[in-house]
Design an enzyme around this catalytic site. Sequence first.
Site, PDB file in Angstrom:
ATOM      1  CB  CYS A 119      -0.938   0.001   1.201  1.00 26.06           C
ATOM      2  SG  CYS A 119      -2.091  -1.365   1.162  1.00 26.06           S
ATOM      3  CG  HIS A 262      -3.133   3.282   2.189  1.00 24.93           C
ATOM      4  ND1 HIS A 262      -3.680   2.831   1.012  1.00 24.93           N
ATOM      5  CD2 HIS A 262      -3.158   2.224   3.041  1.00 24.93           C
ATOM      6  CE1 HIS A 262      -4.009   1.555   1.141  1.00 24.93           C
ATOM      7  NE2 HIS A 262      -3.706   1.172   2.371  1.00 24.93           N
ATOM      8  CG  ASN A 292      -6.594  -1.086   1.594  1.00 25.19           C
ATOM      9  OD1 ASN A 292      -5.964  -0.756   0.586  1.00 25.19           O
ATOM     10  ND2 ASN A 292      -6.005  -1.442   2.718  1.00 25.19           N
TER      11      ASN A 292
HETATM   12  N1  ACO Z   1     -18.164  -8.608  10.441  1.00 28.79           N
HETATM   13  C1  ACO Z   1     -18.649  -8.840  11.678  1.00 28.79           C
HETATM   14  N2  ACO Z   1     -17.841  -9.094  12.725  1.00 28.79           N
HETATM   15  C2  ACO Z   1     -16.519  -9.116  12.518  1.00 28.79           C
HETATM   16  C3  ACO Z   1     -15.950  -8.884  11.242  1.00 28.79           C
HETATM   17  C4  ACO Z   1     -16.842  -8.616  10.183  1.00 28.79           C
HETATM   18  N3  ACO Z   1     -16.413  -8.370   8.917  1.00 28.79           N
HETATM   19  N4  ACO Z   1     -14.600  -8.959  11.331  1.00 28.79           N
HETATM   20  C5  ACO Z   1     -14.317  -9.237  12.615  1.00 28.79           C
HETATM   21  N5  ACO Z   1     -15.474  -9.329  13.324  1.00 28.79           N
HETATM   22  C6  ACO Z   1     -15.623  -9.599  14.761  1.00 28.79           C
HETATM   23  C7  ACO Z   1     -14.446 -10.333  15.337  1.00 28.79           C
HETATM   24  O1  ACO Z   1     -14.560 -11.724  15.126  1.00 28.79           O
HETATM   25  C8  ACO Z   1     -14.525  -9.930  16.786  1.00 28.79           C
HETATM   26  O2  ACO Z   1     -15.494 -10.730  17.412  1.00 28.79           O
HETATM   27  P1  ACO Z   1     -15.190 -11.429  18.825  1.00 28.79           P
HETATM   28  O3  ACO Z   1     -14.926 -10.298  19.783  1.00 28.79           O
HETATM   29  O4  ACO Z   1     -16.437 -12.205  19.105  1.00 28.79           O
HETATM   30  O5  ACO Z   1     -13.962 -12.253  18.580  1.00 28.79           O
HETATM   31  C9  ACO Z   1     -15.058  -8.508  16.751  1.00 28.79           C
HETATM   32  O6  ACO Z   1     -15.673  -8.350  15.444  1.00 28.79           O
HETATM   33  C10 ACO Z   1     -13.984  -7.459  16.920  1.00 28.79           C
HETATM   34  O7  ACO Z   1     -12.900  -7.790  16.056  1.00 28.79           O
HETATM   35  P2  ACO Z   1     -11.611  -6.883  15.988  1.00 28.79           P
HETATM   36  O8  ACO Z   1     -10.606  -7.521  15.088  1.00 28.79           O
HETATM   37  O9  ACO Z   1     -11.203  -6.505  17.384  1.00 28.79           O
HETATM   38  O10 ACO Z   1     -12.209  -5.565  15.279  1.00 28.79           O
HETATM   39  P3  ACO Z   1     -11.499  -4.171  15.104  1.00 28.79           P
HETATM   40  O11 ACO Z   1     -12.299  -3.147  15.777  1.00 28.79           O
HETATM   41  O12 ACO Z   1     -10.027  -4.248  15.392  1.00 28.79           O
HETATM   42  O13 ACO Z   1     -11.658  -3.924  13.542  1.00 28.79           O
HETATM   43  C11 ACO Z   1     -10.407  -4.051  11.476  1.00 28.79           C
HETATM   44  C12 ACO Z   1     -11.051  -4.828  12.622  1.00 28.79           C
HETATM   45  C13 ACO Z   1     -11.482  -3.257  10.758  1.00 28.79           C
HETATM   46  C14 ACO Z   1      -9.772  -5.059  10.518  1.00 28.79           C
HETATM   47  C15 ACO Z   1      -9.356  -3.080  12.049  1.00 28.79           C
HETATM   48  O14 ACO Z   1      -8.501  -3.754  12.943  1.00 28.79           O
HETATM   49  C16 ACO Z   1      -8.520  -2.450  10.962  1.00 28.79           C
HETATM   50  O15 ACO Z   1      -9.005  -1.688  10.141  1.00 28.79           O
HETATM   51  N6  ACO Z   1      -7.184  -2.726  10.939  1.00 28.79           N
HETATM   52  C17 ACO Z   1      -6.330  -2.215   9.896  1.00 28.79           C
HETATM   53  C18 ACO Z   1      -6.378  -3.147   8.728  1.00 28.79           C
HETATM   54  C19 ACO Z   1      -5.779  -2.560   7.486  1.00 28.79           C
HETATM   55  O16 ACO Z   1      -5.951  -1.379   7.242  1.00 28.79           O
HETATM   56  N7  ACO Z   1      -5.128  -3.384   6.684  1.00 28.79           N
HETATM   57  C20 ACO Z   1      -4.603  -3.004   5.433  1.00 28.79           C
HETATM   58  C21 ACO Z   1      -3.351  -2.214   5.570  1.00 28.79           C
HETATM   59  S1  ACO Z   1      -2.789  -1.651   4.067  1.00 28.79           S
HETATM   60  C22 ACO Z   1      -1.979  -2.841   3.104  1.00 28.79           C
HETATM   61  O17 ACO Z   1      -0.806  -2.798   2.929  1.00 28.79           O
HETATM   62  C23 ACO Z   1      -2.762  -3.957   2.455  1.00 28.79           C
END
Ligand code: ACO
Length: 339
Positions: A119, A262, A292
């Site tokens: 990214c 980004h 993304n």
């Molecule tokens: N739908 C419903 N529930 C979900 C989903 C979904 N799509 N995904 C996860 N959950 C659940 C989990 O299972 C968890 O449930 P549990 O507590 O019963 O286990 C709960 O939601 C919370 O999960 P978290 O992982 O703690 O959620 P968080 O608030 O951290 O959000 C997210 C997750 C959106 C992925 C966030 O961490 C994020 O945006 N991180 C950055 C990711 C990113 O930007 N990656 C790309 C980088 S760029 C590149 O180079 C590709």
Amino acid sequence: MVEQLLKTGGVKLRGCGSATPSRSITNAELGLRVETSDEWIRSRTGIAARRVIGPDESLSELNGLAAERALAMAGWSADSLDLILLATSTPDDLFGSAPRLQARIGAVNAAAFDLTAACSGFLFAVVTAAQYLRTGAMRRILVVGADQLSSWVDWDDRRSCVLFGDAAGALVLEASDPDEDDLAGFLLRSDGRRGEVLQLPQGAEHSPLVGDASHQRGGFQTIQMNGQEVYKFAVREVPAILDSLLNTTATDAACLDWLLLHQANQRILDAVADRFSIPGEKVLSNLASYGNTSAATIPVMLDEAVRDGRIQPGHLIASSGFGAGLSWGAALLRWSGPA
Ligand code: ACO
């Protein structure tokens, strides 16, 4: 660590373009595939839909369209290009897709190669292009940021599949006098020690070769991401690198016209903007429509804002890319537009 040390010439940002697949997949549709909801995805990420390349489309085609639109904006013919840099983690050909793009648009005089930094790739490629232009080695360069992460997402993993989409964006840059420089400063960083939090590794399968020798079979796994660690990385490192950039260029955040990050997660954009007291109306975001798109997010967002008139000639833009590697970078850019 790479910082701006030597500057003999400048660069001008002359044109931009973008292209996205026709099929948009809404959060509600994704809910038919994995256990998720529009409410969960929107509230955690700001994403409402993403585009996915269909059977009648290809990333190469999107690259060509984005490049042609950038050239048309600048008023340049493809044969005036000296170099094409294609920032992508998803080439059609592991030997490199940039020469195919060169052939597609008829840039017969340009050298062409791929650059991979996930990214951060587009920003890394813009800074790389600037070095050729500043030394006077080249006059005109096309930078394309493009990815088709839909091919490498595990569509049954709701923790990651809701985030990604496909797109291509392009920017054309021209050499200029040093006192007319559109790249006011930049900083680039990498930390491979933390690479495991976001990776797309090779498969480990070996096949017999001859005697007791074997060879590793080609092929990749699917995207593996520790979302929380990536999130923490982004909200720690992006403000830090932007702070360093503003300090080294003696720029007050209040002087910025736009924050162009980004597009990974709206919460990351908001956290960075808050850190610098940048009001929401100066924060560019199209996450809701595209999710993304990896190396494509910054040039697609730039193109959208230039074409709808938000970004005007002379505007000052703080940009930051971050992602797998881990890699991250920041650049202070001025938009000039066509000469
Ligand atoms: N739908 C419903 N529930 C979900 C989903 C979904 N799509 N995904 C996860 N959950 C659940 C989990 O299972 C968890 O449930 P549990 O507590 O019963 O286990 C709960 O939601 C919370 O999960 P978290 O992982 O703690 O959620 P968080 O608030 O951290 O959000 C997210 C997750 C959106 C992925 C966030 O961490 C994020 O945006 N991180 C950055 C990711 C990113 O930007 N990656 C790309 C980088 S760029 C590149 O180079 C590709």
